[in-house]
Motif scaffolding. Sequence first.
Motif, PDB file in Angstrom:
ATOM      1  N   THR A   1     -33.400 -16.810   1.027  1.00 13.89           N
ATOM      2  CA  THR A   1     -34.464 -16.613   2.012  1.00 13.89           C
ATOM      3  C   THR A   1     -35.797 -17.134   1.497  1.00 13.89           C
ATOM      4  O   THR A   1     -36.684 -17.423   2.289  1.00 13.89           O
ATOM      5  CB  THR A   1     -34.616 -15.126   2.411  1.00 13.89           C
ATOM      6  OG1 THR A   1     -35.170 -14.416   1.304  1.00 13.89           O
ATOM      7  CG2 THR A   1     -33.290 -14.509   2.792  1.00 13.89           C
TER       8      THR A   1
ATOM      9  N   ARG B   1     -30.454 -13.039   0.228  1.00 12.60           N
ATOM     10  CA  ARG B   1     -29.881 -12.004   1.087  1.00 12.60           C
ATOM     11  C   ARG B   1     -28.782 -11.292   0.297  1.00 12.60           C
ATOM     12  O   ARG B   1     -27.949 -11.959  -0.315  1.00 12.60           O
ATOM     13  CB  ARG B   1     -29.301 -12.661   2.339  1.00 12.60           C
ATOM     14  CG  ARG B   1     -28.580 -11.724   3.258  1.00 12.60           C
ATOM     15  CD  ARG B   1     -27.085 -12.016   3.236  1.00 12.60           C
ATOM     16  NE  ARG B   1     -26.745 -13.224   3.950  1.00 12.60           N
ATOM     17  CZ  ARG B   1     -25.651 -13.942   3.685  1.00 12.60           C
ATOM     18  NH1 ARG B   1     -24.817 -13.602   2.718  1.00 12.60           N
ATOM     19  NH2 ARG B   1     -25.394 -15.040   4.382  1.00 12.60           N
ATOM     20  N   VAL B   2     -28.815  -9.973   0.276  1.00  7.48           N
ATOM     21  CA  VAL B   2     -27.774  -9.205  -0.416  1.00  7.48           C
ATOM     22  C   VAL B   2     -27.066  -8.288   0.585  1.00  7.48           C
ATOM     23  O   VAL B   2     -27.561  -8.071   1.693  1.00  7.48           O
ATOM     24  CB  VAL B   2     -28.366  -8.374  -1.579  1.00  7.48           C
ATOM     25  CG1 VAL B   2     -28.822  -9.293  -2.703  1.00  7.48           C
ATOM     26  CG2 VAL B   2     -29.530  -7.506  -1.096  1.00  7.48           C
ATOM     27  N   ARG B   3     -25.917  -7.782   0.174  1.00  9.09           N
ATOM     28  CA  ARG B   3     -25.113  -6.920   1.052  1.00  9.09           C
ATOM     29  C   ARG B   3     -24.637  -5.710   0.274  1.00  9.09           C
ATOM     30  O   ARG B   3     -24.613  -5.733  -0.952  1.00  9.09           O
ATOM     31  CB  ARG B   3     -23.907  -7.709   1.584  1.00  9.09           C
ATOM     32  CG  ARG B   3     -24.298  -8.799   2.555  1.00  9.09           C
ATOM     33  CD  ARG B   3     -23.086  -9.549   3.072  1.00  9.09           C
ATOM     34  NE  ARG B   3     -23.503 -10.534   4.074  1.00  9.09           N
ATOM     35  CZ  ARG B   3     -22.730 -11.523   4.520  1.00  9.09           C
ATOM     36  NH1 ARG B   3     -21.488 -11.643   4.078  1.00  9.09           N
ATOM     37  NH2 ARG B   3     -23.180 -12.376   5.416  1.00  9.09           N
TER      38      ARG B   3
ATOM     39  N   ASP C   1     -35.422  -5.161  -1.784  1.00  9.73           N
ATOM     40  CA  ASP C   1     -35.851  -4.547  -0.529  1.00  9.73           C
ATOM     41  C   ASP C   1     -34.577  -4.147   0.215  1.00  9.73           C
ATOM     42  O   ASP C   1     -33.961  -4.967   0.893  1.00  9.73           O
ATOM     43  CB  ASP C   1     -36.669  -5.568   0.276  1.00  9.73           C
ATOM     44  CG  ASP C   1     -37.018  -5.070   1.673  1.00  9.73           C
ATOM     45  OD1 ASP C   1     -36.524  -3.991   2.075  1.00  9.73           O
ATOM     46  OD2 ASP C   1     -37.784  -5.767   2.378  1.00  9.73           O
ATOM     47  N   PRO C   2     -34.171  -2.885   0.065  1.00 10.70           N
ATOM     48  CA  PRO C   2     -32.889  -2.484   0.653  1.00 10.70           C
ATOM     49  C   PRO C   2     -32.928  -2.449   2.183  1.00 10.70           C
ATOM     50  O   PRO C   2     -31.882  -2.535   2.821  1.00 10.70           O
ATOM     51  CB  PRO C   2     -32.645  -1.090   0.073  1.00 10.70           C
ATOM     52  CG  PRO C   2     -33.993  -0.601  -0.328  1.00 10.70           C
ATOM     53  CD  PRO C   2     -34.842  -1.795  -0.644  1.00 10.70           C
ATOM     54  N   VAL C   3     -34.124  -2.336   2.764  1.00 11.15           N
ATOM     55  CA  VAL C   3     -34.240  -2.347   4.224  1.00 11.15           C
ATOM     56  C   VAL C   3     -33.961  -3.760   4.748  1.00 11.15           C
ATOM     57  O   VAL C   3     -33.133  -3.955   5.639  1.00 11.15           O
ATOM     58  CB  VAL C   3     -35.632  -1.858   4.668  1.00 11.15           C
ATOM     59  CG1 VAL C   3     -35.849  -2.103   6.159  1.00 11.15           C
ATOM     60  CG2 VAL C   3     -35.801  -0.381   4.337  1.00 11.15           C
ATOM     61  N   SER C   4     -34.645  -4.733   4.175  1.00  3.49           N
ATOM     62  CA  SER C   4     -34.457  -6.122   4.611  1.00  3.49           C
ATOM     63  C   SER C   4     -33.218  -6.748   3.998  1.00  3.49           C
ATOM     64  O   SER C   4     -32.828  -7.846   4.388  1.00  3.49           O
ATOM     65  CB  SER C   4     -35.671  -6.976   4.227  1.00  3.49           C
ATOM     66  OG  SER C   4     -36.859  -6.394   4.701  1.00  3.49           O
ATOM     67  N   ARG C   5     -32.632  -6.037   2.999  1.00  4.46           N
ATOM     68  CA  ARG C   5     -31.488  -6.607   2.276  1.00  4.46           C
ATOM     69  C   ARG C   5     -31.854  -7.942   1.629  1.00  4.46           C
ATOM     70  O   ARG C   5     -31.131  -8.934   1.758  1.00  4.46           O
ATOM     71  CB  ARG C   5     -30.286  -6.771   3.199  1.00  4.46           C
ATOM     72  CG  ARG C   5     -29.790  -5.460   3.768  1.00  4.46           C
ATOM     73  CD  ARG C   5     -28.397  -5.154   3.269  1.00  4.46           C
ATOM     74  NE  ARG C   5     -27.917  -3.867   3.747  1.00  4.46           N
ATOM     75  CZ  ARG C   5     -26.961  -3.717   4.660  1.00  4.46           C
ATOM     76  NH1 ARG C   5     -26.394  -4.773   5.191  1.00  4.46           N
ATOM     77  NH2 ARG C   5     -26.569  -2.518   5.023  1.00  4.46           N
ATOM     78  N   VAL C   6     -32.987  -7.941   0.968  1.00  2.67           N
ATOM     79  CA  VAL C   6     -33.445  -9.125   0.243  1.00  2.67           C
ATOM     80  C   VAL C   6     -33.739  -8.716  -1.205  1.00  2.67           C
ATOM     81  O   VAL C   6     -34.390  -7.702  -1.435  1.00  2.67           O
ATOM     82  CB  VAL C   6     -34.708  -9.736   0.882  1.00  2.67           C
ATOM     83  CG1 VAL C   6     -35.260 -10.869   0.025  1.00  2.67           C
ATOM     84  CG2 VAL C   6     -34.413 -10.241   2.293  1.00  2.67           C
TER      85      VAL C   6
ATOM     86  N   PRO D   1     -36.846 -14.506   8.059  1.00  5.01           N
ATOM     87  CA  PRO D   1     -35.410 -14.815   8.071  1.00  5.01           C
ATOM     88  C   PRO D   1     -35.116 -16.152   8.726  1.00  5.01           C
ATOM     89  O   PRO D   1     -34.102 -16.782   8.419  1.00  5.01           O
ATOM     90  CB  PRO D   1     -34.803 -13.673   8.882  1.00  5.01           C
ATOM     91  CG  PRO D   1     -35.928 -13.108   9.680  1.00  5.01           C
ATOM     92  CD  PRO D   1     -37.158 -13.302   8.855  1.00  5.01           C
TER      93      PRO D   1
END
Lengths: 543, 543
Positions: free
Chosen positions: A234, A279-281, A170-175, A251
């Motif tokens: 998460t 959580r990703v960055r 989920d690139p919006v939530s960065r998950v 979160p």
Amino acid sequence: MNDSVDHRLRGSWTPEGASEIELAPKAVRWLAQRIGECTANAPVAPDSAMAVAPSRIPEAAHAKLVAIVGEEHVLDEAAERLGRSGGLSYLDLLRRRYPSSPPAVPDAVVLPGDPEQVQRVLDVCVEHDIGVVPFGGGTSVVGGVTALRGDKDSVLVLDLERLDRLVSVDPVSRVAVLQAGVRGPDAERLLSVHGLTLGHVPQSFERATIGGFAATRSAGQASSGYGRFEDMVTGLRLATPRGEWRLGVAPASAAGPDLRQLAIGSEGTLGVITEVAVRVRPLPERERFEAFALDGWERGTLAVRHLAQRGLLADVTRLSDVDETASTLALAGSWKTALLRRYLGARGIADPCLLILGWYGDAVHRRREAVRSLRAAGAVGLGTAPGHAWLRNRFAGPRQRDALLDLGVCVETLETAAHWGDLGPLYERVRAALHGALDRPHVLCHVSHAYETGASLYFTVLATRDEADPIGQWERAKRAASEAIAGDVPATITHHHAIGTDHAPYLAAEIGELGVDVLRAAKSALDPTGILNPGKLLPPQPQ
Amino acid sequence: MNDSVDHRLRGSWTPEGASEIELAPKAVRWLAQRIGECTANAPVAPDSAMAVAPSRIPEAAHAKLVAIVGEEHVLDEAAERLGRSGGLSYLDLLRRRYPSSPPAVPDAVVLPGDPEQVQRVLDVCVEHDIGVVPFGGGTSVVGGVTALRGDKDSVLVLDLERLDRLVSVDPVSRVAVLQAGVRGPDAERLLSVHGLTLGHVPQSFERATIGGFAATRSAGQASSGYGRFEDMVTGLRLATPRGEWRLGVAPASAAGPDLRQLAIGSEGTLGVITEVAVRVRPLPERERFEAFALDGWERGTLAVRHLAQRGLLADVTRLSDVDETASTLALAGSWKTALLRRYLGARGIADPCLLILGWYGDAVHRRREAVRSLRAAGAVGLGTAPGHAWLRNRFAGPRQRDALLDLGVCVETLETAAHWGDLGPLYERVRAALHGALDRPHVLCHVSHAYETGASLYFTVLATRDEADPIGQWERAKRAASEAIAGDVPATITHHHAIGTDHAPYLAAEIGELGVDVLRAAKSALDPTGILNPGKLLPPQPQ
């Protein structure tokens, strides 16, 4: 027998395909000057020396397991079972080298293909009262994956290597959701396709898995920037003897205790982690690794404390003590070392402590202020070359250990953490304990993880191996160090290696008898018949 | 009866000595235009209307309690007991206003003077099977301190207000130990002597306590910079029915699950928190509060998400939706509003969402980059005046509620959190649920806490009170909102208000039946006879 099994049987850390490390003769000579001459010793216990009993998995259970995962994923061969008999601690490696102390061998290895299969395998194990050892990269250095059977008649290793998928991003939530068996490099490869990174890089990175990171509360080399693994999680999906358990919907939450933090660090005793939401960055667009020298351990730790308490830590922040720095310099070559010592001496640094800083992406914004803080502490910049040298060798430690073992060296690491105010006394006590328990040891130490309130200490110990009783030799040294850690100075028995079997006797000193009771109660709720990872985490109960 | 008791009996939030808020006539008119005319109603249930049964504490237990804490610290008077009968939710306040629904009144109030006395009081309660409700500031808005007796014949309130000491400060490690009864302002006052701050400032700050912050997983208004309360806790001391329990020896650990995170959020059901070790920071030398306007909720939340994911959040970051912004503007005065709307309109902002940012100390370093990010998102700066106006009124919400209650308004708040990708749908569903359950409600919302992976949503609901069934009216609205939160969109039933009684029916949906079983098991281990905070956190068990 195929190569990968042979490799595991040898008890070598070096991953398949990677080259083994050969120690330079000058390094060997340098070490001998410190710890004395060792007797080269490369006995790899042959299969035949290890008596492997026939599998005791009941036939009916075996048939059910085959029905769930397929015949090719239930392994009974001695070599496969021996290959998953334990982790990669020094003691584990010794047990493979000295046939007089054979490893605990599981009755079978089962390789489920997805979380549903993991659950169904557990259900069979509950029904037939079979012990289950969840197995990821097998890199535990605390006995966390030793195939103990506890009170069970049979035990199987649940190897999660087929749970190797990136489930969702989920690139919006960065998950991102990753299956438990995804190894460190594969996690980064799968995420990089999406322009993302996890940023979790412990020394075991090349072999260890996402599930293992969560099960052991892992901390990576970039933890100052990316956080410890528990900070990244998460959500979790676990298979338990009582069914599937999912945690993590937001979160942050105030919906009672954070049970994710109970599952994280549970070391396979409460459930088998099958998926982890992390959580990703974004992948950093740049990185900078560099080194500084500080005069002595006290000034060095003070400088790192100031960085931590001012929010100026580099993503990777690693401070070696005087002895570790001297070792690094010695191995770099004698004329270089002499030159460097003269350069540092002229700048007031008599006892250099090496500080490695690694900056990823925007973290470089903090660098200017950090360097100013370091210069005020008397640090001398050494440029990027030593930083990149560290980066190249960041996973080399365990492979060097393989080579040292062949040379007859007793070599192991241990680690702890304490609040800043307690760090100095703790450092002294652990060193004293190791020097007291071993003959002429060479003890190196570094701070690998720093926080506002304290830091970790990571010790490397080298000594000539006592060939008459190599296991007893290390057990005594480890006990002395552990008792120093569990002593008067508040400190944790493990900052990032977990409990396993080796630290279990010290758990109650840290979390109280009540804490142990709470863990036992949680285990009874999730694993009422006690099939999960027998003998790990919880201290042995008095009979 | 002294003033403080009277004040509590009235069910007013306003702290002693603080001035009550009077709503301006124009504000009342403005609200009436939105929700309809209300019937002013200020009935404060007189003592005599509340039937208070004689204390059922056994005489032998009473004598033991007196022996431990002294006669003056065992309170039996009806007024004292009524004054600690519950928290400060809208329903709590209604129960005090409408004698037909009397509050649950404890049999006694006990005020121990130190952690040892707390333990000894618990021991007496175990011996005599007396329920215990730990009580700090009494500001729970979820029924967390309602004096329920569960299966016990008697229940006492354990008021921790005498545990008001700063126990120790370690300026090197930046760790301070505070007793559980220290209130927010007192914690700051005690720490400021040492040049330190905790930085935990929830809306309940003026009354709530350190122990309460830990017991409920509190999050303060500056959580983006200082972290949630659980991030600040390094250690805990609890009194439990099975004896004292201490947790936390290091800044981080891999020694099994993090049991601190089990104690934090346990809401007095696992033990009574008596001391908390917290990470502290130097008092900031400067602060800056300011406001921006963004066009619409979607762009507003996108801008906050970008700040969060780029590490640029202000310490205080708070985004109001269009309706909440309109309310704020309306109450600021009509001609000012008109002028501001014209100014914003000329800059492309038709539906302003107000963003308040507060920067403490070095955080200002991030500001330039943050403002650049906001401008790229179309934000228009409004300067520091609205920021400081917010700062002045940051604790006013509950006091305004007191005034609104007197006017016959149904007024309450509720909150949740979700990952960024789910935030939009969640926002719509909760609003729809509230609009469906109430007649002409005015629903306001803001993001009060932002994370890399998501954010919280804080709703304020206003409606004309249904004088025939005020409690049923809100119960229906709350149920509708809670079902929306516990529905298809992943979200937490509470981001920072905790579970108490009100959210207990939704806990299993969030942590699973297995999660509830684990909590029950932990409770059985620590509180085998179930004396601690009956009826809270854990959902009622089916008979």
